[in-house]
Design an enzyme around this catalytic site. Structure first.
Site, short mmCIF file in Angstrom:
data_model
loop_
_atom_site.label_atom_id
_atom_site.label_comp_id
_atom_site.label_asym_id
_atom_site.label_seq_id
_atom_site.Cartn_x
_atom_site.Cartn_y
_atom_site.Cartn_z
N HIS A 269 0.82 -1.21 0.00
CA HIS A 269 0.00 0.00 0.00
C HIS A 269 0.85 1.26 0.00
O HIS A 269 2.06 1.21 0.21
CB HIS A 269 -0.96 -0.01 1.19
CG HIS A 269 -0.31 -0.01 2.54
ND1 HIS A 269 0.19 1.13 3.14
CD2 HIS A 269 -0.10 -1.02 3.43
CE1 HIS A 269 0.68 0.82 4.33
NE2 HIS A 269 0.53 -0.47 4.53
N CYS B 111 3.31 -4.95 6.62
CA CYS B 111 2.88 -4.53 5.28
C CYS B 111 4.05 -3.92 4.51
O CYS B 111 5.05 -3.50 5.10
CB CYS B 111 1.75 -3.52 5.38
SG CYS B 111 0.18 -4.25 5.90
#
Length: 192
Positions: free
Chosen positions: A152, A168
């Protein structure tokens, strides 16, 4: 003599095949939201480049080299697009295999219960420039099960190149838009 080091450097650079990649087109909303994310000093080592593929994976595969803090999107013809990333820190790093299960623009953030337990100040939030997921998110699954890990954007671009996330893979917003535009749902992701 200064000419010898210059010749040596020129010879070394001649073997490099780094080529800049133009920024993707942005929607009016993208431009407006990205303008609200604080600017950060940027290390060119983590810029987006086309280069010879170092991964030896099939075209269309995303490979994240956590130690290098680089993400590669393998292209046909022995090439890859390289993007600088932030990765999980030692305690929360993740490696493995997954597929892109879904994609979202300016996604809402719903931190998992274990994250909220560690950091009670975090809370769910709608998509936008202050959202930790940034401009785009690629949601990763393993055999149909959500891994809870994402590739992301970020509202902290100054941290690209560091091990700071809860697992992440974070990218500059302009880079995650570029990747998002190039990668279909179902693409293979390898994090090593």
């Amino acid at each position: 003599m200064r000419i010898v080091p210059i010749i040596v450097c020129a010879g070394l650079l001649a073997g490099c095949t780094f080529k800049g990649v133009p920024d993707p087109a942005l929607s009016a909303r993208d431009a407006e939201f990205m303008a609200l994310v604080p600017d950060a000093e940027f290390d060119p080592h983590f810029a987006r480049y086309e280069m010879n593929d170092p991964t030896h994976e099939p075209p269309g595969t995303i490979v994240v080299e956590t130690k290098e803090r680089q993400l590669y999107l393998v292209q046909p013809g022995g090439k890859a697009l390289r993007y600088g990333v932030s990765v999980g820190d030692e305690a929360y790093g993740w490696t493995g295999w997954a597929i892109v299960d879904r994609k979202a623009e300016w996604p809402a953030w719903n931190p998992p219960a274990e994250m909220i337990k560690r950091w009670p100040h975090v809370h769910a939030m709608q998509g936008g420039p202050m959202n930790p997921l940034g401009a785009r998110a690629l949601y990763l699954s393993d055999h149909g099960k959500d891994t809870l890990y994402r590739i992301h954007g970020t509202n902290e671009p100054e941290k690209i190149g560091q091990a700071v996330s809860s697992g992440c893979i974070r990218m500059r917003n302009i880079d995650v838009v570029d990747l998002f535009n190039r990668v279909p749902v179902g693409a293979t992701v390898i994090v090593r």
